[in-house]
Scaffold this motif. Structure first.
Motif, PDB file in Angstrom:
ATOM      1  N   SER A  32       0.934  -0.979   0.093  1.00 44.38           N
ATOM      2  CA  SER A  32      -0.038  -0.160   0.141  1.00 44.38           C
ATOM      3  C   SER A  32       0.858   1.229  -0.161  1.00 44.38           C
ATOM      4  N   GLY A  33       1.909   1.239  -0.681  1.00 44.23           N
ATOM      5  CA  GLY A  33       2.815   2.491  -0.863  1.00 44.23           C
ATOM      6  C   GLY A  33       3.589   2.595   0.074  1.00 44.23           C
ATOM      7  N   THR A  34       3.880   1.916   1.045  1.00 53.63           N
ATOM      8  CA  THR A  34       4.780   1.844   2.249  1.00 53.63           C
ATOM      9  C   THR A  34       5.758   0.685   1.898  1.00 53.63           C
ATOM     10  N   LEU A  35       7.213   0.861   2.149  1.00 53.05           N
ATOM     11  CA  LEU A  35       8.140  -0.138   2.574  1.00 53.05           C
ATOM     12  C   LEU A  35       8.403  -0.187   3.761  1.00 53.05           C
ATOM     13  N   ILE A  36       8.422  -1.563   4.053  1.00 53.24           N
ATOM     14  CA  ILE A  36       8.565  -2.335   5.387  1.00 53.24           C
ATOM     15  C   ILE A  36       9.767  -3.203   5.560  1.00 53.24           C
ATOM     16  N   LEU A  37      10.359  -2.682   6.273  1.00 54.89           N
ATOM     17  CA  LEU A  37      11.842  -3.418   6.643  1.00 54.89           C
ATOM     18  C   LEU A  37      11.446  -4.901   7.068  1.00 54.89           C
ATOM     19  N   VAL A  38      12.065  -6.021   6.334  1.00 52.90           N
ATOM     20  CA  VAL A  38      11.712  -7.522   6.556  1.00 52.90           C
ATOM     21  C   VAL A  38      12.680  -8.151   7.660  1.00 52.90           C
ATOM     22  N   GLY A  39      12.373  -8.857   8.338  1.00 49.14           N
ATOM     23  CA  GLY A  39      13.206  -9.744   9.462  1.00 49.14           C
ATOM     24  C   GLY A  39      14.236  -8.753  10.149  1.00 49.14           C
ATOM     25  N   ASP A  40      14.018  -7.882  10.786  1.00 49.50           N
ATOM     26  CA  ASP A  40      14.680  -6.857  11.650  1.00 49.50           C
ATOM     27  C   ASP A  40      13.977  -6.586  12.798  1.00 49.50           C
ATOM     28  N   ASP A  41      14.570  -6.495  13.915  1.00 55.39           N
ATOM     29  CA  ASP A  41      14.150  -6.335  15.208  1.00 55.39           C
ATOM     30  C   ASP A  41      13.565  -4.746  15.189  1.00 55.39           C
ATOM     31  N   ALA A  42      13.964  -3.920  14.628  1.00 56.87           N
ATOM     32  CA  ALA A  42      13.524  -2.609  14.317  1.00 56.87           C
ATOM     33  C   ALA A  42      12.397  -2.311  13.459  1.00 56.87           C
ATOM     34  N   HIS A  43      11.353  -1.644  13.741  1.00 52.42           N
ATOM     35  CA  HIS A  43      10.390  -1.583  12.608  1.00 52.42           C
ATOM     36  C   HIS A  43      10.514  -0.135  12.046  1.00 52.42           C
ATOM     37  N   LEU A  44      10.970  -0.536  10.788  1.00 51.78           N
ATOM     38  CA  LEU A  44      11.259   0.745   9.790  1.00 51.78           C
ATOM     39  C   LEU A  44      10.269   0.523   8.502  1.00 51.78           C
ATOM     40  N   THR A  45       9.654   1.651   8.514  1.00 48.22           N
ATOM     41  CA  THR A  45       8.789   2.004   7.093  1.00 48.22           C
ATOM     42  C   THR A  45       9.054   3.372   6.514  1.00 48.22           C
ATOM     43  N   ILE A  46       8.960   3.274   5.239  1.00 46.99           N
ATOM     44  CA  ILE A  46       9.383   4.393   4.377  1.00 46.99           C
ATOM     45  C   ILE A  46       8.300   4.751   3.316  1.00 46.99           C
ATOM     46  N   ASP A  47       8.011   5.799   3.324  1.00 52.98           N
ATOM     47  CA  ASP A  47       6.922   6.231   2.171  1.00 52.98           C
ATOM     48  C   ASP A  47       7.690   5.887   0.708  1.00 52.98           C
ATOM     49  N   PHE A  48       7.232   5.206   0.043  1.00 61.39           N
ATOM     50  CA  PHE A  48       7.766   4.521  -1.229  1.00 61.39           C
ATOM     51  C   PHE A  48       7.743   5.837  -2.173  1.00 61.39           C
ATOM     52  N   ALA A  49       6.896   6.557  -2.232  1.00 66.02           N
ATOM     53  CA  ALA A  49       6.921   7.641  -3.313  1.00 66.02           C
ATOM     54  C   ALA A  49       8.064   8.674  -3.174  1.00 66.02           C
ATOM     55  N   ASN A  50       8.666   8.852  -1.692  1.00 63.71           N
ATOM     56  CA  ASN A  50       9.671   9.853  -1.491  1.00 63.71           C
ATOM     57  C   ASN A  50      10.974   9.162  -1.383  1.00 63.71           C
ATOM     58  N   ALA A  51      10.962   7.605  -1.685  1.00 63.52           N
ATOM     59  CA  ALA A  51      12.273   7.053  -1.501  1.00 63.52           C
ATOM     60  C   ALA A  51      12.740   5.967  -2.721  1.00 63.52           C
ATOM     61  N   GLU A  52      11.791   6.143  -3.646  1.00 64.15           N
ATOM     62  CA  GLU A  52      11.977   5.008  -4.752  1.00 64.15           C
ATOM     63  C   GLU A  52      13.497   5.088  -5.470  1.00 64.15           C
ATOM     64  N   PRO A  53      14.181   6.191  -5.607  1.00 61.27           N
ATOM     65  CA  PRO A  53      15.419   6.192  -6.143  1.00 61.27           C
ATOM     66  C   PRO A  53      16.569   5.366  -5.366  1.00 61.27           C
ATOM     67  N   LEU A  54      16.285   5.198  -4.029  1.00 58.68           N
ATOM     68  CA  LEU A  54      17.268   4.331  -3.416  1.00 58.68           C
ATOM     69  C   LEU A  54      16.972   3.091  -3.349  1.00 58.68           C
ATOM     70  N   PHE A  55      16.110   2.490  -3.778  1.00 60.26           N
ATOM     71  CA  PHE A  55      15.773   1.087  -3.895  1.00 60.26           C
ATOM     72  C   PHE A  55      15.885   0.201  -5.085  1.00 60.26           C
ATOM     73  N   ASN A  56      16.165  -0.808  -5.228  1.00 61.77           N
ATOM     74  CA  ASN A  56      16.104  -1.602  -6.377  1.00 61.77           C
ATOM     75  C   ASN A  56      15.140  -2.785  -6.149  1.00 61.77           C
ATOM     76  N   ARG A  57      14.206  -2.842  -6.844  1.00 62.14           N
ATOM     77  CA  ARG A  57      13.196  -4.030  -7.065  1.00 62.14           C
ATOM     78  C   ARG A  57      13.858  -5.150  -7.436  1.00 62.14           C
ATOM     79  N   ILE A  58      13.571  -6.313  -6.567  1.00 64.83           N
ATOM     80  CA  ILE A  58      13.937  -7.693  -6.807  1.00 64.83           C
ATOM     81  C   ILE A  58      12.660  -8.627  -7.194  1.00 64.83           C
ATOM     82  N   ALA A  59      11.647  -8.379  -6.673  1.00 62.17           N
ATOM     83  CA  ALA A  59      10.465  -9.202  -7.245  1.00 62.17           C
ATOM     84  C   ALA A  59       9.291  -8.581  -7.084  1.00 62.17           C
TER      85      ALA A  59
END
Length: 134
Positions: free
Chosen positions: A107-134
């Motif tokens: 739903s437009g939010t990136l959620i860090l997987v498998g980490d103790d810290a619950h990090l989320t990022i608004d994808f629209a503001n951060a897309e250039p920092l990420f590479n899609r793998i699936a």
């Protein structure tokens, strides 16, 4: 509903292994799903309806044992896409995500997987920092 269909196991290295006439429960009961190698399963894909399920051995094990329902699995593990961050990311609370960390998009939010810290990022503001793998 966990219906029989064609499912695809997506592995860490990007290879895919299709399984015809198989339910998610049958797939996670199979010996292939319990691999602990570097190339362990990353996701279960159901191409006919665009369903993606993160391969979390613990949560899928709970489902395999009858301790979670399929709806609970979907609520926790479904995603729209998987990404890895290119750079070290820090939030204002001091939590960090190392380069190459796995993130699921929901739903437009990136959620860090498998980490103790619950990090989320608004994808629209951060897309250039990420590479899609699936």
């Amino acid at each position: 509903m966990d219906a029989k269909t064609t499912l695809v196991l997506l592995y860490q290295d990007g290879t895919q292994n299709p399984h015809a006439d198989c339910s998610v429960l049958e797939l996670v009961r199979g010996p292939e799903s319990r691999s602990f190698s570097e190339n362990a399963p990353l996701a279960i894909l159901r191409p006919d309806i665009g369903l993606h399920i993160l391969y979390d051995a613990y949560r899928l094990g709970m489902y395999r044992q009858g301790l979670d329902t399929f709806d609970e699995v979907l609520e926790e593990l479904s995603f729209e896409a998987l990404y890895r961050n290119e750079l070290l990311l820090k939030d204002d609370r001091g939590n960090e995500a190392d380069p190459g960390s796995l993130w699921k998009l929901r739903s437009g939010t990136l959620i860090l997987v498998g980490d103790d810290a619950h990090l989320t990022i608004d994808f629209a503001n951060a897309e250039p920092l990420f590479n899609r793998i699936a």
